[in-house]
Design a protein around this motif. Sequence first.
Motif, short mmCIF file in Angstrom:
data_model
loop_
_atom_site.label_atom_id
_atom_site.label_comp_id
_atom_site.label_asym_id
_atom_site.label_seq_id
_atom_site.Cartn_x
_atom_site.Cartn_y
_atom_site.Cartn_z
N ALA A 1 0.84 -1.19 0.00
CA ALA A 1 0.00 0.00 0.00
C ALA A 1 0.88 1.24 0.00
N HIS A 2 1.48 1.53 -1.15
CA HIS A 2 2.27 2.75 -1.32
C HIS A 2 2.16 3.19 -2.77
N PRO A 3 1.96 4.49 -3.02
CA PRO A 3 1.72 4.95 -4.40
C PRO A 3 2.96 5.00 -5.28
N GLU A 4 4.16 4.93 -4.69
CA GLU A 4 5.39 5.07 -5.46
C GLU A 4 6.15 3.75 -5.51
N GLU B 1 5.58 -20.36 -2.39
CA GLU B 1 4.63 -19.82 -3.36
C GLU B 1 4.20 -18.44 -2.88
N VAL B 2 4.26 -17.45 -3.76
CA VAL B 2 3.97 -16.08 -3.36
C VAL B 2 2.89 -15.48 -4.26
N HIS B 3 1.87 -14.94 -3.63
CA HIS B 3 0.85 -14.15 -4.33
C HIS B 3 0.92 -12.72 -3.80
N THR B 4 0.64 -11.76 -4.65
CA THR B 4 0.80 -10.36 -4.28
C THR B 4 -0.43 -9.54 -4.68
N SER B 5 -0.60 -8.43 -3.98
CA SER B 5 -1.56 -7.40 -4.36
C SER B 5 -0.89 -6.05 -4.16
N ASP B 6 -0.52 -5.40 -5.26
CA ASP B 6 0.01 -4.04 -5.24
C ASP B 6 -1.19 -3.13 -5.45
N LEU B 7 -1.71 -2.59 -4.37
CA LEU B 7 -3.03 -1.96 -4.41
C LEU B 7 -3.08 -0.75 -5.34
N HIS B 8 -2.04 0.06 -5.34
CA HIS B 8 -2.05 1.22 -6.24
C HIS B 8 -1.92 0.79 -7.70
N ALA B 9 -1.08 -0.18 -7.96
CA ALA B 9 -0.96 -0.68 -9.34
C ALA B 9 -2.28 -1.29 -9.81
N MET B 10 -3.03 -1.87 -8.89
CA MET B 10 -4.33 -2.46 -9.20
C MET B 10 -5.43 -1.41 -9.30
N GLN B 11 -5.10 -0.16 -8.93
CA GLN B 11 -6.10 0.91 -8.84
C GLN B 11 -7.27 0.47 -7.94
N TRP B 12 -6.89 -0.06 -6.79
CA TRP B 12 -7.88 -0.57 -5.84
C TRP B 12 -8.79 0.55 -5.36
N ASN B 13 -10.07 0.31 -5.41
CA ASN B 13 -11.06 1.27 -4.90
C ASN B 13 -11.31 0.96 -3.43
N PRO C 1 3.42 2.44 4.62
CA PRO C 1 3.95 3.52 5.45
C PRO C 1 2.94 3.86 6.54
N LEU C 2 3.41 4.16 7.72
CA LEU C 2 2.53 4.59 8.81
C LEU C 2 2.12 6.03 8.54
N TRP C 3 0.84 6.23 8.28
CA TRP C 3 0.30 7.57 8.01
C TRP C 3 -0.72 7.90 9.08
N TRP C 4 -0.52 9.03 9.77
CA TRP C 4 -1.45 9.46 10.80
C TRP C 4 -1.76 8.33 11.79
N PHE C 5 -0.68 7.64 12.20
CA PHE C 5 -0.78 6.58 13.22
C PHE C 5 -1.64 5.41 12.75
N GLY C 6 -1.73 5.20 11.47
CA GLY C 6 -2.54 4.09 10.98
C GLY C 6 -2.16 3.68 9.57
N MET C 7 -3.00 2.83 9.00
CA MET C 7 -2.79 2.36 7.65
C MET C 7 -3.21 3.42 6.64
N PRO C 8 -2.58 3.46 5.47
CA PRO C 8 -3.09 4.31 4.40
C PRO C 8 -4.52 3.91 4.06
#
Length: 222
Positions: free
Chosen positions: A8-11, A33-45, A99-106
Amino acid sequence: MKAFLILAHPEPKSFNGAMFRTAAETLRAEGHEVHTSDLHAMQWNPVSDRRNFVTVKDPDYLKLQVEEAHATEAGGFAPVIETELEKLEDCDLMVWQFPLWWFGMPAILKGWADRVLAMGRTYGYGKIYDSGAFRGKRALLSLTTGGPAEAYTPEGFNGDIMGILRPVHRGVLQFLGFDVLAPQIVYGPVRVDEARRREWLEAWAGRLRRIGDEAPIQVGRY
């Protein structure tokens, strides 16, 4: 072992991106075995609403838990949600990188949790904490901060980092039944040089090579 890594990072060139790639490469090199979710790359809503479902229980009033429970019974999750649920259910180890943003998750990661951690499918009907649906699976928060380590101690001006992370450790991961591993925290990567950042990445890779030997931490109820 099957691992599920969420970024969960935009860069992509950020240190969080480097941590995410290091984890994926290391675990695969170890034969996992590894599965991934790059949320910004996925344009996750991150917005949780009727788009989570292809079924409808009550067309006149949206209560997400009611619709989630109905979708669980009817196979009614939208494909984007079903895909994430299958990654989650299939994994032995889940790692959230953020990244920890405002004491929490993005917001994008909180929105992933809001949409994917569905009533009936991932919790509820007695399936919580020690009886949770994900008993026997492990979860780990890997994160960066903007401030230095001394700012996140009980005496530091931000307070104890474990207290800051407790709502996620206890209220999300343990609630679902996961065993929680010690968080991987990198304090202020922007404040150090490239050599130091490489050392941190190597330490992260070293930990992941031995991750099967780790015992869960004690989070506690209070």
